[in-house]
Design a protein around this motif. Structure first.
Motif, PDB file in Angstrom:
ATOM      1  N   PRO A   1      17.800 -87.916  43.043  1.00  0.00           N
ATOM      2  CA  PRO A   1      16.699 -87.852  44.009  1.00  0.00           C
ATOM      3  C   PRO A   1      15.380 -87.366  43.409  1.00  0.00           C
ATOM      4  O   PRO A   1      14.321 -87.629  43.973  1.00  0.00           O
ATOM      5  CB  PRO A   1      17.215 -86.868  45.069  1.00  0.00           C
ATOM      6  CG  PRO A   1      18.262 -86.073  44.387  1.00  0.00           C
ATOM      7  CD  PRO A   1      18.855 -86.961  43.336  1.00  0.00           C
ATOM      8  N   TYR A   2      15.444 -86.700  42.283  1.00  0.00           N
ATOM      9  CA  TYR A   2      14.215 -86.169  41.684  1.00  0.00           C
ATOM     10  C   TYR A   2      13.443 -87.246  40.923  1.00  0.00           C
ATOM     11  O   TYR A   2      12.224 -87.326  41.015  1.00  0.00           O
ATOM     12  CB  TYR A   2      14.541 -84.971  40.800  1.00  0.00           C
ATOM     13  CG  TYR A   2      15.270 -83.920  41.593  1.00  0.00           C
ATOM     14  CD1 TYR A   2      14.600 -83.175  42.565  1.00  0.00           C
ATOM     15  CD2 TYR A   2      16.631 -83.727  41.437  1.00  0.00           C
ATOM     16  CE1 TYR A   2      15.273 -82.234  43.345  1.00  0.00           C
ATOM     17  CE2 TYR A   2      17.310 -82.791  42.212  1.00  0.00           C
ATOM     18  CZ  TYR A   2      16.628 -82.048  43.158  1.00  0.00           C
ATOM     19  OH  TYR A   2      17.300 -81.144  43.928  1.00  0.00           O
ATOM     20  N   SER A   3      14.161 -88.086  40.197  1.00  0.00           N
ATOM     21  CA  SER A   3      13.477 -89.180  39.499  1.00  0.00           C
ATOM     22  C   SER A   3      13.490 -90.468  40.320  1.00  0.00           C
ATOM     23  O   SER A   3      12.892 -91.459  39.926  1.00  0.00           O
ATOM     24  CB  SER A   3      14.107 -89.418  38.130  1.00  0.00           C
ATOM     25  OG  SER A   3      15.481 -89.711  38.262  1.00  0.00           O
ATOM     26  N   ARG A   4      14.187 -90.451  41.454  1.00  0.00           N
ATOM     27  CA  ARG A   4      14.263 -91.589  42.380  1.00  0.00           C
ATOM     28  C   ARG A   4      14.775 -92.859  41.710  1.00  0.00           C
ATOM     29  O   ARG A   4      14.157 -93.930  41.792  1.00  0.00           O
ATOM     30  CB  ARG A   4      12.920 -91.826  43.067  1.00  0.00           C
ATOM     31  CG  ARG A   4      12.547 -90.672  43.973  1.00  0.00           C
ATOM     32  CD  ARG A   4      11.259 -90.944  44.714  1.00  0.00           C
ATOM     33  NE  ARG A   4      10.954 -89.830  45.568  1.00  0.00           N
ATOM     34  CZ  ARG A   4      11.041 -89.856  46.903  1.00  0.00           C
ATOM     35  NH1 ARG A   4      11.395 -90.941  47.519  1.00  0.00           N
ATOM     36  NH2 ARG A   4      10.753 -88.782  47.602  1.00  0.00           N
ATOM     37  N   VAL A   5      15.916 -92.706  41.056  1.00  0.00           N
ATOM     38  CA  VAL A   5      16.603 -93.853  40.472  1.00  0.00           C
ATOM     39  C   VAL A   5      18.033 -93.885  41.010  1.00  0.00           C
ATOM     40  O   VAL A   5      18.608 -92.846  41.321  1.00  0.00           O
ATOM     41  CB  VAL A   5      16.615 -93.819  38.920  1.00  0.00           C
ATOM     42  CG1 VAL A   5      15.206 -93.894  38.373  1.00  0.00           C
ATOM     43  CG2 VAL A   5      17.334 -92.600  38.392  1.00  0.00           C
ATOM     44  N   GLY A   6      18.560 -95.088  41.121  1.00  0.00           N
ATOM     45  CA  GLY A   6      19.924 -95.244  41.592  1.00  0.00           C
ATOM     46  C   GLY A   6      20.601 -96.415  40.915  1.00  0.00           C
ATOM     47  O   GLY A   6      19.962 -97.420  40.597  1.00  0.00           O
ATOM     48  N   THR A   7      21.907 -96.264  40.689  1.00  0.00           N
ATOM     49  CA  THR A   7      22.719 -97.332  40.119  1.00  0.00           C
ATOM     50  C   THR A   7      23.807 -97.679  41.125  1.00  0.00           C
ATOM     51  O   THR A   7      24.618 -96.826  41.494  1.00  0.00           O
ATOM     52  CB  THR A   7      23.360 -96.894  38.786  1.00  0.00           C
ATOM     53  OG1 THR A   7      22.318 -96.515  37.882  1.00  0.00           O
ATOM     54  CG2 THR A   7      24.179 -98.024  38.181  1.00  0.00           C
ATOM     55  N   LEU A   8      23.808 -98.916  41.569  1.00  0.00           N
ATOM     56  CA  LEU A   8      24.753 -99.402  42.564  1.00  0.00           C
ATOM     57  C   LEU A   8      25.856-100.190  41.875  1.00  0.00           C
ATOM     58  O   LEU A   8      25.572-101.015  41.004  1.00  0.00           O
ATOM     59  CB  LEU A   8      24.014-100.301  43.563  1.00  0.00           C
ATOM     60  CG  LEU A   8      24.876-100.899  44.644  1.00  0.00           C
ATOM     61  CD1 LEU A   8      24.775-100.058  45.901  1.00  0.00           C
ATOM     62  CD2 LEU A   8      24.443-102.314  44.937  1.00  0.00           C
ATOM     63  N   ARG A   9      27.095 -99.915  42.280  1.00  0.00           N
ATOM     64  CA  ARG A   9      28.247-100.662  41.764  1.00  0.00           C
ATOM     65  C   ARG A   9      29.080-101.134  42.949  1.00  0.00           C
ATOM     66  O   ARG A   9      29.241-100.396  43.920  1.00  0.00           O
ATOM     67  CB  ARG A   9      29.088 -99.780  40.847  1.00  0.00           C
ATOM     68  CG  ARG A   9      28.407 -99.442  39.547  1.00  0.00           C
ATOM     69  CD  ARG A   9      29.286 -98.508  38.694  1.00  0.00           C
ATOM     70  NE  ARG A   9      28.714 -98.293  37.385  1.00  0.00           N
ATOM     71  CZ  ARG A   9      27.804 -97.364  37.103  1.00  0.00           C
ATOM     72  NH1 ARG A   9      27.359 -96.566  38.046  1.00  0.00           N
ATOM     73  NH2 ARG A   9      27.331 -97.243  35.877  1.00  0.00           N
ATOM     74  N   ILE A  10      29.618-102.341  42.853  1.00  0.00           N
ATOM     75  CA  ILE A  10      30.476-102.910  43.893  1.00  0.00           C
ATOM     76  C   ILE A  10      31.721-103.458  43.200  1.00  0.00           C
ATOM     77  O   ILE A  10      31.610-104.178  42.202  1.00  0.00           O
ATOM     78  CB  ILE A  10      29.759-104.045  44.664  1.00  0.00           C
ATOM     79  CG1 ILE A  10      28.495-103.505  45.328  1.00  0.00           C
ATOM     80  CG2 ILE A  10      30.695-104.661  45.705  1.00  0.00           C
ATOM     81  CD1 ILE A  10      27.640-104.561  46.001  1.00  0.00           C
ATOM     82  N   ARG A  11      32.874-103.103  43.747  1.00  0.00           N
ATOM     83  CA  ARG A  11      34.126-103.609  43.163  1.00  0.00           C
ATOM     84  C   ARG A  11      34.137-105.133  43.161  1.00  0.00           C
ATOM     85  O   ARG A  11      33.623-105.773  44.083  1.00  0.00           O
ATOM     86  CB  ARG A  11      35.332-103.109  43.970  1.00  0.00           C
ATOM     87  CG  ARG A  11      35.780-101.767  43.558  1.00  0.00           C
ATOM     88  CD  ARG A  11      36.980-101.236  44.265  1.00  0.00           C
ATOM     89  NE  ARG A  11      37.874-102.181  44.892  1.00  0.00           N
ATOM     90  CZ  ARG A  11      38.865-101.826  45.689  1.00  0.00           C
ATOM     91  NH1 ARG A  11      39.070-100.550  45.980  1.00  0.00           N
ATOM     92  NH2 ARG A  11      39.658-102.721  46.219  1.00  0.00           N
TER      93      ARG A  11
END
Length: 144
Positions: free
Chosen positions: A50-60
């Motif tokens: 949340p501090y650098s506002r990055v996210g990595t999404l993974r889906i099976r």
């Protein structure tokens, strides 16, 4: 391949872009990583800072292509709720072991809220994947 048919990766990245905008997450850099590293009972995950506002999404991989929009919407909803989740988690953690039941309840409520948001975004209902989830959720899953 007809031009209106997207690959799985294109469908996921398009959904990220669309729902990122709809949820006012424009300041976030959210990317899809096809390599699964989540738990067996999870369909999708998002690792976020949340501090650098990055996210990595993974889906099976066994989540059907027709239901990845719901998974993307659900995981992005976790970003919207993360400030609430962090704050309440910190407060309840100060209760010690007495707060564990409250934290468990809040996690279940957060999952339901994320699923409601995902449905509002995608129009898709949660679909269980795999034998274990299908058995647990069969009475609640849409069959159409």
């Amino acid at each position: 391949m007809p031009p209106d048919v997207f690959t799985r990766q294109e469908r996921i990245t398009n959904a990220i872009s669309l729902y990122r905008e709809a949820l006012h997450l424009r300041s976030w850099d959210i990317r899809y990583e096809p390599k699964w590293s989540g738990k067996k009972d999870e369909l999708a995950t998002i690792q976020m800072d949340p501090y650098s506002r990055v996210g990595t999404l993974r889906i099976r991989k066994d989540v059907p292509d027709d239901y990845v929009d719901d998974a993307v919407g659900h995981e992005l909803a976790h970003i919207v709720l993360q400030e609430y989740t962090l704050l309440t988690g910190d407060i309840i953690a100060k209760l010690g072991t007495a707060g564990e039941g409250i934290l468990d309840s809040l996690k279940r409520i957060e999952e339901r809220i994320c699923e409601d948001i995902a449905y509002a975004l995608s129009g898709q209902s949660y679909q269980p994947v795999g034998k274990k989830q299908s058995k647990w959720h069969k009475p609640f899953a849409r069959t159409e």
